[in-house]
Structure formats: C-alpha cells, structure tokens
Write a protein that holds these residues in place. Sequence first.
Motif: not given
Length: 216
Positions: A86-94, A139-155
């Motif tokens: 999954c991708g996450h919407n919030k927490g992009y501080k980096r 398998v993971s449920k936390d893509a790390g709240r950086y560009l990876c997670d941001y890209t995944y959520y957007t996609s």
Amino acid sequence: MANKKKVLVTGFEPFGKHAVNSSWVAVQELERLGLGEAVDLHVCEVPVEYQAVQGLLPSLWKEHKPQLMVHVGVSGLATTVTLEQCGHNKGYKRLDNCSFCPASQCCMDSGPDCIQSVLDMDTVCGRVNDSGLGVTISVSKDAGRYLCDYTYYTSLYLGQGHSAFIHVPPLGKPYSSQDLGRALQATIQEMLKLLELDHKHHQHCNHKHQQEHEHY
C-alpha cells in the motif's frame, strides 16, 4: 498481437548516498530481458522530486493506459526484494533532490490515508519464492514516506489500485543487477497472471449473474 498487455515500469534517478540507483539499473536489466511476447513493456526514469512526480505520473497513466504500472525504488535498509502492499498519503517531511517537500506533507489533500494495490502481494511473494529464483522476495506495508511511498500512493490513486511498488537493495547487497532484473521479471509476470485470473473471475461472475436474471 492486438491485445498485448501494456506494462510501464519506472526506476528512480540517483539521490543522496545512492550515486548509482539500483532501482533504475534493475529496470534497465528488466527491459533487456523483457516480459515475454504478450507484454508491451515501457520503462521510464523518475526524478527524486515531489513536484516532478506530481507532473509526470498523470501524463504516464494518460499516455500509456497500462494494465499495470510498477514502480521500483532502492532501499538502503532492504536485504530482500520487497513488495509494497500500500501507499500512504501523509507524513512527507524529507526534502527531495531539490530540497523541497510538500507544504501539506501529503500527496492528495482529500485522498484516503492509505490505498491498497489490487494485487495481493503475499500471493505474488509466495509464488516467486516457490519458483526457485535464488532471490528472496518479501512483503512490506510501509514504503517509507519518501519519494517511493509518494510515487506509489499517487499511482495507486490515479490507476485505481492497478499499481505495484518493489523495493530493491543497493547493488551487491547482496544481489547483482542481473539478479534484480530476473527478480523483477519473475515478480511482474506473477502479478500479471494474478490480474488475469481476477479479470476472468469477474467476467465469470458477471456472466453467471446475467444467466440467473434470464430465468425470471
């Protein structure tokens, strides 16, 4: 073949201590290997910049209309090839490569907190690990709240869940570019099989539903 499946796979440009980004190296290796005759594979290198991702992803979905978009990113912490559920919407501080981060610290102001891929990553993981590939998948449920997670959520948001994210370790820790390319190939092929099964299942259910109505 008129009904070729279209798959778009992205990797990221270098950033921080990753002077060579193993994700893009792995994607280039995958491009060399291909996904078989029935799949039209396109690849694209993505900047490590929030605003670039915001502009690029809608145009990729619109232009290519892929059955599946797979994003590959590097994780310095990973020792396996890791499938993100999954991708996450919030927490992009980096801060990104332009020293920028979104003022709202989120992807989509009105979007849900988390979006799941339509693919069951545990199933994909199990099948690839059982195939004797020689590369461990997890398998993971936390893509790390950086560009990876941001890209995944957007996609996931743009593609109604028809997206996947794969984290790869840095090169040589422990896998070579060839290993990573083979792992991407095997994993994406399993993802496509799963999508095909789902599609057939839905068609079958709809067909059955219609037949039931015809009896009235």
